[in-house]
Design an enzyme around this catalytic site. Sequence first.
Site, PDB file in Angstrom:
ATOM      1  N   CYS A  41       0.845  -1.205   0.000  1.00 44.41           N
ATOM      2  CA  CYS A  41       0.000   0.000   0.000  1.00 44.41           C
ATOM      3  C   CYS A  41       0.880   1.254   0.000  1.00 44.41           C
ATOM      4  O   CYS A  41       1.540   1.542   0.995  1.00 44.41           O
ATOM      5  CB  CYS A  41      -0.912  -0.063   1.227  1.00 44.41           C
ATOM      6  SG  CYS A  41      -1.610   1.496   1.743  1.00 44.41           S
ATOM      7  N   CYS A  44       0.111   3.761   2.707  1.00 44.86           N
ATOM      8  CA  CYS A  44       0.644   3.323   4.007  1.00 44.86           C
ATOM      9  C   CYS A  44       2.113   3.702   4.101  1.00 44.86           C
ATOM     10  O   CYS A  44       2.586   4.174   5.142  1.00 44.86           O
ATOM     11  CB  CYS A  44       0.516   1.810   4.171  1.00 44.86           C
ATOM     12  SG  CYS A  44      -1.162   1.180   4.013  1.00 44.86           S
TER      13      CYS A  44
END
Length: 123
Positions: A41, A44
């Site tokens: 991600c 993230c």
Amino acid sequence: MGMTPLSGLMTLKTLATDAMPYEEAMLNQKPTLIEFYADWCTTCQSTSATLKKLHQQYGEQINFVMLDIDNPKWATQIVDYKASGVPQFTLTTGDQQAVATWVGKLPQSIFTGAFDQVLAAAL
């Protein structure tokens, strides 16, 4: 000096290593920030620098927990906290009531405001 994708991933992995185990966080009566994340991600990864700063600032008062959504071990938590996207951040009170949930990239001020509120409420 901007964050490169690699340094973001490294910071993310470091945060995950330094994070408090979920089971421990659920027992110690402190507010908890649960981050549902995945290594792939990119948001993230890019949020990890902010989280690192927050951990340094609030780590004594707030549990920082990271749950990898790709790990089947956390299937129950993913359902319980309705984690539909990553990163998802859920802030709980000391008695584990979820008080805020955010998804995506957030400014640090959103976290600090919520942290200060939940800590003030606990006094």
